[in-house]
Design an enzyme around this catalytic site. Structure first.
Site, PDB file in Angstrom:
ATOM      1  N   ALA A 100      -9.600   6.034  12.186  1.00 43.12           N
ATOM      2  CA  ALA A 100      -9.248   5.494  13.497  1.00 43.12           C
ATOM      3  C   ALA A 100     -10.288   5.776  14.568  1.00 43.12           C
ATOM      4  O   ALA A 100     -10.271   5.150  15.631  1.00 43.12           O
ATOM      5  CB  ALA A 100      -7.893   6.035  13.946  1.00 43.12           C
ATOM      6  N   ASP A 111      -5.124   7.667   8.920  1.00 41.74           N
ATOM      7  CA  ASP A 111      -5.348   8.475  10.117  1.00 41.74           C
ATOM      8  C   ASP A 111      -4.004   8.860  10.718  1.00 41.74           C
ATOM      9  O   ASP A 111      -3.032   8.114  10.605  1.00 41.74           O
ATOM     10  CB  ASP A 111      -6.179   7.700  11.141  1.00 41.74           C
ATOM     11  CG  ASP A 111      -6.898   8.617  12.117  1.00 41.74           C
ATOM     12  OD1 ASP A 111      -8.124   8.781  11.989  1.00 41.74           O
ATOM     13  OD2 ASP A 111      -6.224   9.193  12.999  1.00 41.74           O
ATOM     14  N   GLY A 142     -11.116  15.198   9.694  1.00 42.55           N
ATOM     15  CA  GLY A 142     -11.409  16.619   9.841  1.00 42.55           C
ATOM     16  C   GLY A 142     -11.070  17.113  11.223  1.00 42.55           C
ATOM     17  O   GLY A 142     -10.972  16.328  12.173  1.00 42.55           O
ATOM     18  N   SER A 184     -20.388  19.614   6.673  1.00 42.57           N
ATOM     19  CA  SER A 184     -20.934  19.926   7.994  1.00 42.57           C
ATOM     20  C   SER A 184     -22.113  20.865   7.835  1.00 42.57           C
ATOM     21  O   SER A 184     -22.132  21.693   6.925  1.00 42.57           O
ATOM     22  CB  SER A 184     -19.875  20.591   8.871  1.00 42.57           C
ATOM     23  OG  SER A 184     -20.451  21.107  10.061  1.00 42.57           O
ATOM     24  N   TYR A 217     -13.488  26.731  10.634  1.00 42.44           N
ATOM     25  CA  TYR A 217     -14.132  25.435  10.413  1.00 42.44           C
ATOM     26  C   TYR A 217     -15.231  25.560   9.360  1.00 42.44           C
ATOM     27  O   TYR A 217     -15.274  24.798   8.385  1.00 42.44           O
ATOM     28  CB  TYR A 217     -14.713  24.914  11.722  1.00 42.44           C
ATOM     29  CG  TYR A 217     -15.415  23.588  11.606  1.00 42.44           C
ATOM     30  CD1 TYR A 217     -14.688  22.409  11.470  1.00 42.44           C
ATOM     31  CD2 TYR A 217     -16.807  23.501  11.620  1.00 42.44           C
ATOM     32  CE1 TYR A 217     -15.324  21.181  11.357  1.00 42.44           C
ATOM     33  CE2 TYR A 217     -17.451  22.284  11.510  1.00 42.44           C
ATOM     34  CZ  TYR A 217     -16.706  21.122  11.377  1.00 42.44           C
ATOM     35  OH  TYR A 217     -17.343  19.913  11.254  1.00 42.44           O
TER      36      TYR A 217
END
Length: 287
Positions: free
Chosen positions: A10, A32, A71, A114, A156
């Site tokens: 989204a 989403d 995420g 990441s 994270y």
């Protein structure tokens, strides 16, 4: 043309990938929590089950590929939620979608990691190890001991390390690579998404702007979408368990001498010793 599932479709990089796939003529099943073809909250077990059931019903038995872009960023006080979305929102969905992907010809999977995996200090190895064993509660307890100021970024980074390792381990196994499914990871640096904009305008703006990026500019969602499209194309047929870093040079700046590194004799994997017992001419070794 084929059918692809894209989580986090989204907004941000997920939306850019979904748009690129549609423009190329593919069917996209967007997932989403904020509204798309499938509305699901990947931070809960029930939400993940709902996403799996809805996508399976829409896929018609075959998926040409999957892009796991959903995420959560390093929000303070949401350690478990971060781990649930960033790790279980990938691994549980991919395990469920594996038969659909295997039914395709050379299906491609791209997981968003990441560059925090190599740029975030003080990530407890024990927490990452617990995540690798599926112990989310134990990992969360260890992460929270870092204190309120660090627990968000640490959660994270730990979740992204764990999901990247999962992809490298599983992506080379017989049931994945051997079944024609290519699983690879893209690790962006700071990309101009709604999340980054909010960080640049919020209380952490000074720290975010101080993050070193050698090319001195932020990435764009279109740039990352082009990389993902390449990783979904036949150009990626010879990739499995690979990690592609697209971060403006940060990882190389911070860890230039850490990789590549020669394998110490004591750490030589068994699979390398088998190279000395090479297969017969014309055969390809199976491990």
């Amino acid at each position: 043309m084929g059918t692809y599932v894209v989580t986090g479709a989204a907004s941000g990089m997920g939306a850019a990938v979904a748009d690129s796939l549609r423009q190329a003529g593919h069917d996209v099943i967007g997932v989403d929590r904020d509204g798309d073809d499938v509305i699901a909250d990947l931070s809960t077990a029930a939400g993940r089950r709902a996403a799996i059931e809805a996508v399976t019903a829409r896929a018609g038995g075959v998926l040409a590929g999957a892009v796991l872009a959903a995420g959560l960023g390093p929000a303070r006080g949401r350690e478990r939620t971060i781990v649930e979305v960033n790790l279980l929102g990938v691994t549980e969905l991919l395990e469920a979608f594996r038969p659909l992907l295997a039914a395709s010809d050379k299906a491609k999977v791209v997981v968003f990691g990441s560059n925090s995996t190599t740029a975030t200090p003080l990530v407890p190895a024990r927490a990452v190890s617990r995540l690798g064993r599926g112990d989310v509660d134990g990992a969360t307890r260890i992460i929270r001991r870092r204190g309120a100021a660090l627990s968000g970024p640490v959660a994270y980074a730990a979740s992204k390390i764990a999901v990247t390792r999962w992809c490298r381990v599983h992506g080379t196994r017989a049931e994945w690579a051997g079944a024609g499914i290519r699983v690879n990871v893209i690790t962006p640096g700071p990309v101009m998404t709604p999340l980054l904009r909010s960080q640049l305008e919020g209380a952490t703006s000074k720290n975010v702007r101080a993050f070193p990026i050698p090319v001195r500019e932020y990435g764009t969602t279109d740039q990352l979408a082009q990389w993902v499209m390449l990783m979904l194309s036949p150009a990626a047929d010879f990739m499995a368990g690979s990690v592609i870093t697209v971060d403006g040079g940060t990882e190389a700046l911070l860890r230039a001498r850490d990789w590549p590194r020669a394998v110490p004799l004591r750490a030589v994997p068994r699979v390398l010793w088998r190279m000395y017992r090479a297969p017969k001419e014309g055969q390809i070794a199976r491990y």
